[in-house]
Scaffold this motif. Structure first.
Motif, PDB file in Angstrom:
ATOM      1  N   ILE A   1      15.849  63.079  89.517  1.00 15.16           N
ATOM      2  CA  ILE A   1      14.534  63.542  89.149  1.00 15.16           C
ATOM      3  C   ILE A   1      13.514  62.704  89.916  1.00 15.16           C
ATOM      4  N   LEU A   2      12.513  63.405  90.511  1.00 18.61           N
ATOM      5  CA  LEU A   2      11.515  62.740  91.328  1.00 18.61           C
ATOM      6  C   LEU A   2      12.196  62.059  92.509  1.00 18.61           C
ATOM      7  N   ALA A   3      12.067  60.738  92.637  1.00 24.08           N
ATOM      8  CA  ALA A   3      12.600  60.048  93.803  1.00 24.08           C
ATOM      9  C   ALA A   3      13.599  59.000  93.373  1.00 24.08           C
ATOM     10  N   ALA A   4      14.578  59.409  92.593  1.00 30.26           N
ATOM     11  CA  ALA A   4      15.526  58.446  92.054  1.00 30.26           C
ATOM     12  C   ALA A   4      16.600  58.055  93.054  1.00 30.26           C
ATOM     13  N   HIS A   5      16.814  58.902  94.067  1.00 35.51           N
ATOM     14  CA  HIS A   5      17.860  58.637  95.045  1.00 35.51           C
ATOM     15  C   HIS A   5      17.213  57.970  96.255  1.00 35.51           C
ATOM     16  N   LEU A   6      17.306  56.661  96.376  1.00 35.25           N
ATOM     17  CA  LEU A   6      16.559  55.926  97.393  1.00 35.25           C
ATOM     18  C   LEU A   6      17.308  55.886  98.717  1.00 35.25           C
ATOM     19  N   LEU A   7      16.597  56.180  99.791  1.00 34.22           N
ATOM     20  CA  LEU A   7      17.166  56.164 101.124  1.00 34.22           C
ATOM     21  C   LEU A   7      16.329  55.251 102.006  1.00 34.22           C
ATOM     22  N   ALA A   8      16.941  54.617 102.962  1.00 40.79           N
ATOM     23  CA  ALA A   8      16.238  53.683 103.841  1.00 40.79           C
ATOM     24  C   ALA A   8      15.496  54.439 104.930  1.00 40.79           C
ATOM     25  N   VAL A   9      14.373  53.873 105.383  1.00 35.47           N
ATOM     26  CA  VAL A   9      13.650  54.460 106.495  1.00 35.47           C
ATOM     27  C   VAL A   9      14.387  54.156 107.786  1.00 35.47           C
ATOM     28  N   THR A  10      14.019  54.874 108.856  1.00 34.21           N
ATOM     29  CA  THR A  10      14.728  54.739 110.119  1.00 34.21           C
ATOM     30  C   THR A  10      14.038  53.729 111.016  1.00 34.21           C
ATOM     31  N   ASP A  11      14.729  53.347 112.081  1.00 37.93           N
ATOM     32  CA  ASP A  11      14.161  52.443 113.087  1.00 37.93           C
ATOM     33  C   ASP A  11      13.842  53.187 114.378  1.00 37.93           C
ATOM     34  N   ILE A  12      13.937  54.504 114.365  1.00 40.35           N
ATOM     35  CA  ILE A  12      13.702  55.314 115.552  1.00 40.35           C
ATOM     36  C   ILE A  12      12.205  55.553 115.720  1.00 40.35           C
TER      37      ILE A  12
ATOM     38  N   VAL B   1      14.549  62.747 107.399  1.00 37.42           N
ATOM     39  CA  VAL B   1      14.007  64.104 107.339  1.00 37.42           C
ATOM     40  C   VAL B   1      12.637  64.231 108.002  1.00 37.42           C
ATOM     41  N   VAL B   2      11.846  63.164 107.997  1.00 37.24           N
ATOM     42  CA  VAL B   2      10.525  63.179 108.644  1.00 37.24           C
ATOM     43  C   VAL B   2      10.333  61.866 109.389  1.00 37.24           C
ATOM     44  N   ASN B   3       9.917  61.954 110.658  1.00 35.78           N
ATOM     45  CA  ASN B   3       9.595  60.756 111.437  1.00 35.78           C
ATOM     46  C   ASN B   3       8.582  61.157 112.509  1.00 35.78           C
ATOM     47  N   VAL B   4       7.286  61.176 112.109  1.00 37.61           N
ATOM     48  CA  VAL B   4       6.241  61.694 112.983  1.00 37.61           C
ATOM     49  C   VAL B   4       5.042  60.760 113.009  1.00 37.61           C
ATOM     50  N   LEU B   5       4.275  60.863 114.086  1.00 36.50           N
ATOM     51  CA  LEU B   5       2.993  60.182 114.232  1.00 36.50           C
ATOM     52  C   LEU B   5       1.952  61.251 114.514  1.00 36.50           C
ATOM     53  N   LEU B   6       0.988  61.403 113.591  1.00 39.16           N
ATOM     54  CA  LEU B   6      -0.004  62.462 113.683  1.00 39.16           C
ATOM     55  C   LEU B   6      -1.385  61.859 113.905  1.00 39.16           C
ATOM     56  N   ALA B   7      -2.208  62.590 114.650  1.00 36.12           N
ATOM     57  CA  ALA B   7      -3.576  62.147 114.919  1.00 36.12           C
ATOM     58  C   ALA B   7      -4.546  63.213 114.417  1.00 36.12           C
TER      59      ALA B   7
ATOM     60  N   GLY C   1      18.723  68.465  99.027  1.00 32.37           N
ATOM     61  CA  GLY C   1      17.523  67.784  98.608  1.00 32.37           C
ATOM     62  C   GLY C   1      17.727  66.278  98.623  1.00 32.37           C
ATOM     63  N   VAL C   2      16.750  65.561  99.082  1.00 38.79           N
ATOM     64  CA  VAL C   2      16.828  64.098  99.127  1.00 38.79           C
ATOM     65  C   VAL C   2      15.517  63.519  98.616  1.00 38.79           C
ATOM     66  N   GLY C   3      15.538  62.250  98.277  1.00 38.15           N
ATOM     67  CA  GLY C   3      14.341  61.553  97.835  1.00 38.15           C
ATOM     68  C   GLY C   3      14.466  60.081  98.146  1.00 38.15           C
ATOM     69  N   GLY C   4      13.389  59.365  98.003  1.00 37.72           N
ATOM     70  CA  GLY C   4      13.436  57.938  98.285  1.00 37.72           C
ATOM     71  C   GLY C   4      12.052  57.361  98.461  1.00 37.72           C
TER      72      GLY C   4
END
Length: 265
Positions: free
Chosen positions: A6-17, A132-138, A76-79
């Motif tokens: 529920i919500l963001a209970a499944h924690l995942l690490a961010v990437t280094d890319i 799932v998401v790794n972007v830089l937006l301006a 579905g993922v969360g973190g």
């Protein structure tokens, strides 16, 4: 046997890319809906356009980032996402959930509303949500988009019965959090049996004593049991410091919240 998050209970690490840098490919758009206001803008070229949006909760210190991208089916993922403004790292945990449906992946990230000030003054936002998401937006012209968003929110509260005169009386909004109110054992058995998941968007009436006077589902999950359980939990467990008027007295008001129910196997 199914397990669930529920919500963001499944924690995942961010990437280094390094993130994919995307420039605007369209104008800001303001969406007036009965449940909330959204500003959004497309980034990148078709067919891989990323739609970036902001969906704040009226009278709340929380704002939801929306990132919508083309994607095949995926679980579905969360973190916890890493969100960086050009003015610096967002100074709070940024919880995210991400689901794929109808060929698109929708990722929602909750930030403190104060982060909008940093984005308005800066020129970029970097989002890293696991794989799932790794972007830089301006996002240019963000200050004008925020002005339109504020006007939309005022009109939305008016449509709910909280007119502009009442809005003008509020000196400080209500304070509280919905994080952690919904527990694993709240997942309805019938919804588990039906393999049902989804997000429930709901309006809360916060009374002058901070209690919840009413909960109304404005964005259904598509499952009656998930919708009903969400409001039952909110009315039972949610409590706020009420909004305060310029005269120092508490005021009733509205806010909006969302719970994402996810089944995992």
């Amino acid at each position: 046997m199914a397990s669930f998050a529920i919500l963001a209970a499944h924690l995942l690490a961010v990437t280094d890319i390094s993130p994919v840098e995307l420039l605007p490919s369209g104008q800001w758009h303001v969406e007036y809906a009965k449940s909330s206001c959204i500003i959004s803008r497309p980034f990148g070229a078709k067919p891989n356009t990323t739609l970036f949006g902001l969906k704040p909760a009226p009278n709340s210190d929380v704002v939801t980032i929306l990132v919508i991208q083309p994607s095949p089916k995926g679980r579905g993922v969360g973190g916890i996402a890493d969100v960086r403004l050009s003015s610096g790292l967002v100074p709070a945990p940024a919880y995210f959930s991400s689901v794929t449906t109808n060929g698109v992946r929708v990722t929602t990230i909750n930030l403190p509303r104060t982060a909008l000030d940093g984005l308005a003054k800066g020129d970029s936002i970097a989002i890293d949500a696991a794989k799932v998401v790794n972007v830089l937006l301006a996002p240019t012209s963000f200050d004008k988009a925020l002005k339109a968003l504020n006007d939309c929110e005022s009109d939305l509260l008016t449509s709910w019965g909280f007119d502009k005169a009442a809005q003008a009386e509020i000196a400080t909004p209500p304070k509280g959090t919905l994080q952690g109110l919904v527990r694993n054992d709240d997942y309805p058995d019938k919804a588990i049996d039906a393999n049902a998941s989804g997000s429930v968007g709901f309006r809360l009436k916060i009374e002058a004593d901070g209690s919840i006077g009413a909960c109304d589902v404005l964005e259904s999950s598509g499952n009656r049991d998930l919708d009903g359980t969400t409001c039952a939990v909110m009315k039972k467990r949610a409590h706020y410091q009420p909004a305060m008027g310029h005269d120092g007295k508490p005021r009733w008001t509205y806010t909006f919240g969302r719970v994402t129910w996810m089944l995992e196997y």
